[in-house]
Write an enzyme that holds these catalytic residues in place. Structure first.
Site, PDB file in Angstrom:
ATOM      1  N   SER A  54     -15.634 -48.633 -44.546  1.00 45.19           N
ATOM      2  CA  SER A  54     -14.343 -47.734 -44.664  1.00 45.19           C
ATOM      3  C   SER A  54     -13.334 -48.606 -45.601  1.00 45.19           C
ATOM      4  O   SER A  54     -12.673 -47.826 -46.011  1.00 45.19           O
ATOM      5  CB  SER A  54     -13.769 -47.686 -43.163  1.00 45.19           C
ATOM      6  OG  SER A  54     -13.275 -49.064 -42.685  1.00 45.19           O
ATOM      7  N   ASN A  99     -14.280 -42.332 -54.142  1.00 47.48           N
ATOM      8  CA  ASN A  99     -14.110 -43.931 -53.549  1.00 47.48           C
ATOM      9  C   ASN A  99     -15.100 -44.320 -53.746  1.00 47.48           C
ATOM     10  O   ASN A  99     -16.200 -44.079 -53.959  1.00 47.48           O
ATOM     11  CB  ASN A  99     -13.319 -43.616 -52.207  1.00 47.48           C
ATOM     12  CG  ASN A  99     -14.434 -43.203 -51.185  1.00 47.48           C
ATOM     13  OD1 ASN A  99     -15.424 -43.802 -51.282  1.00 47.48           O
ATOM     14  ND2 ASN A  99     -13.876 -42.096 -50.438  1.00 47.48           N
ATOM     15  N   ARG A 130     -28.855 -40.574 -56.370  1.00 44.89           N
ATOM     16  CA  ARG A 130     -28.985 -39.903 -57.371  1.00 44.89           C
ATOM     17  C   ARG A 130     -29.698 -40.586 -58.567  1.00 44.89           C
ATOM     18  O   ARG A 130     -29.984 -40.036 -59.646  1.00 44.89           O
ATOM     19  CB  ARG A 130     -27.733 -39.491 -57.873  1.00 44.89           C
ATOM     20  CG  ARG A 130     -27.157 -38.279 -56.858  1.00 44.89           C
ATOM     21  CD  ARG A 130     -28.230 -37.253 -56.534  1.00 44.89           C
ATOM     22  NE  ARG A 130     -27.761 -36.140 -55.862  1.00 44.89           N
ATOM     23  CZ  ARG A 130     -28.016 -34.921 -55.682  1.00 44.89           C
ATOM     24  NH1 ARG A 130     -29.365 -34.669 -55.992  1.00 44.89           N
ATOM     25  NH2 ARG A 130     -27.484 -33.953 -55.095  1.00 44.89           N
TER      26      ARG A 130
END
Length: 261
Positions: free
Chosen positions: A85, A201, A212
């Site tokens: 976080s 972020n 990806r």
């Protein structure tokens, strides 16, 4: 028809207000604390993480007897324990050019922690149609001949439509141009090259890089996120240094043991 190659530009990265940080540290009683972070982007999650436990120095929190000294050591621990976080506080903005709408349709599926602004074909009138194609397709002569014929026909149709609607005539209002341009884009292929501004972020970026650049991902998105991952790892080694790179089918696969973050 123009054949193009995708490009990536890092438009912006986080910047700390040193005066505000100093005022906070003075308020906390840790004015002597300093970080050896090589960039503000790596300093921000360190400050956010240390705030959670008041771990700027021993004694600020009686439960904390030892603090990790370097920014690298601190962020390595953040990754190891999955405290992802704190990586959400830092944002990067990329401009991606000459990417197809195949790519952008896949990119916008990643919605958490991102900002997106894409070139609008409701406003931008098409003239030359630009495309990226993989090397194996470029090597197929018959395929390229047919592709060129089809794209040339579509380009001619765009030109005919513009003349048919009189879009370059004097006195035509922008609202009318927008209406007709919006119609004209319906005859543009999904493989058309476009530009997109993508902000994310660090936690999101780590996730998307791994997803990806994976060999199972579509070829174009693997190529572009390989470029993005290279920029991120070179610019912010303390956040992306845990990634290992494996070349598969001539494209990089970035992977890490810390998938949660």
């Amino acid at each position: 028809m123009k054949r193009v190659k995708p490009g990536v530009f890092l438009l912006s990265s986080p910047e700390i207000d040193e005066n505000a940080l100093g005022e906070y540290l003075e308020w906390l009683g840790a004015l002597e604390w300093e970080s050896d972070a090589p960039s503000d982007a790596e300093l921000i999650p360190e400050v956010a993480g240390r705030l959670c436990y008041r771990s700027f120095a021993p004694g600020l929190n009686p439960n904390v007897k030892k603090v990790r000294g370097s920014n690298k050591e601190y962020l390595e621990h953040i990754l190891e324990v999955g405290h992802g976080s704190v990586l959400e506080h830092g944002m990067l903005t990329f401009i991606i050019v000459n990417a197809s709408r195949v790519f952008t349709h896949e990119l916008v599926r990643h919605r958490v922690g991102v900002g997106i602004s894409q070139e609008s074909l409701r406003f931008v009138r098409l003239t030359d149609l630009s495309f990226w194609e993989p090397e194996w397709a470029l090597e197929d002569t018959e395929l390229q001949q047919r592709n060129t014929e089809i794209i040339r026909l579509l380009e001619e149709h765009q030109d005919w439509l513009a003349k048919h609607f009189g879009l370059d005539e004097s006195g035509i209002k922008f609202e009318e141009k927008k209406k007709k341009t919006s119609y004209m884009r319906r005859f543009a292929p999904i493989g058309l090259a476009t530009s997109i501004c993508w902000s994310c972020n660090f936690r999101t970026l780590r996730h998307v890089i791994e997803m990806r650049t994976h060999p199972a991902a579509e070829e174009e998105i693997r190529l572009i996120f390989g470029m993005i991952a290279k920029i991120a790892q070179e610019r912010y080694p303390n956040i992306f240094g845990d990634y290992e790179v494996e070349i598969i089918d001539n494209l990089p696969h970035y992977k890490t043991p810390h998938r949660k973050v």
